[in-house]
Write a protein that holds these residues in place. Sequence first.
Motif: not given
Length: 395
Positions: A14-17, A22-27, A72-77, A173-185
């Motif tokens: 579900s976190k991956n969804y 976020l990662n594909n919200f290609g503005v 680690g896959r999480r670190i890579s993301r 740029i804003v969406i990329t920052i949010i995705a980076m934070v979300q990947a921590l979880f």
Amino acid sequence: MKMNYKEGLKKNVSKNYLFLFLNNFGVTQGVWMIYLASRGLSLTEIGILEAIFHITSFLMEIPTGAVADIWGRRISRIAGRAVQLISAILIVYSNSYIGFVIGFIFSALSYNLESGAGDALIYDSLKEIREEESYMKISGKNEVIMQLAQTCGLILGGFLYNYSYIYAYGVSIVITIIAMVQALFFTEPKIKMEVQEKSFNTLKSQVVDSFNIIRKNKRLAFLILSSQGIFMFNTSIFFYFQNYLSDKGISKGIIGIILAISALAAAILASQGHKIEKKIGERAILAVLPIIMSLCIWGVALSRYHYIFFLAINCIESLIFVVVGDYINKLIPSDKRATILSMASMIFSFYMIIIFPIIGKLGDVFSLEVAFEILAIVANIIAIINLIVFIKRGE
């Protein structure tokens, strides 16, 4: 503690969804080629930039895939989103061609760090909780999420670009920052490596062993080579289609809507991938669909209803992506998964290095219509070769 770990793995899905959305919200995805053209770049120069992207990707796919398997896959993301942030900033503020080149190199690295790592993270999460048989269905949902995100991003990007490209890249740029934070979880699956020392020798061994797995498994090699060729044709059409429509006098907003509708249609079909695969079977997906797709490229080049054929190409590619992804993952050991998936992406980059700048040059010298016609001829030839190989293998 063990129960919490298992729950974390299950929640990875579900976190991956959210991460995929976020990662594909290609503005900027639907306007970047038009943006570069507005900055004075020719189609040839844009094609070279994309080639540089794929040269970087080609060189870095295997190392980054091995990094995901070992560290680690999480670190890579997380690292992937950080590098993407740098790329977006460079592309917005660059005032020279070399600045764009560096921006595209960083963009390729961000793609490499995500490529393989994301799919490996989810497949091995499912494998550890013994639910890997649900991967194709989940992959179909993933494709829906990605296409919906792309749909929303394309519409918003086209709207924002009518005012300023700064707005579009600012949102990105804003969406990329949010995705980076979300990947921590995400919870990292515990993949047992044969060697514990995370050294250069480990990295080298990981790459060599992964290559040998592909070399010895002819079915795996066939799936990788054929599927990445299909993805290459779709990607080439998708990006140059922006300029193709723009040359016909279609506004940026309408271009965004056309691209968005095709993404939405692809999402709907992909969501039914596991059902379609059961009904039509592997033979139709691997042998017949590539031929249909190659014929649709002729439709894009010659028909007044080019957008319908463009939509069909996107739908076919999405279905193949979901189904073949499941086929491939079933043939890969967990501790080599990200590396081998990255090797598959490396093949895609190799194809794009050759094809993409050629299309740009043909578009400059003749027209994009002529370029698409030549691409259709190449696609027809490859689809026929694919069919012959499929039949000879006795699939």
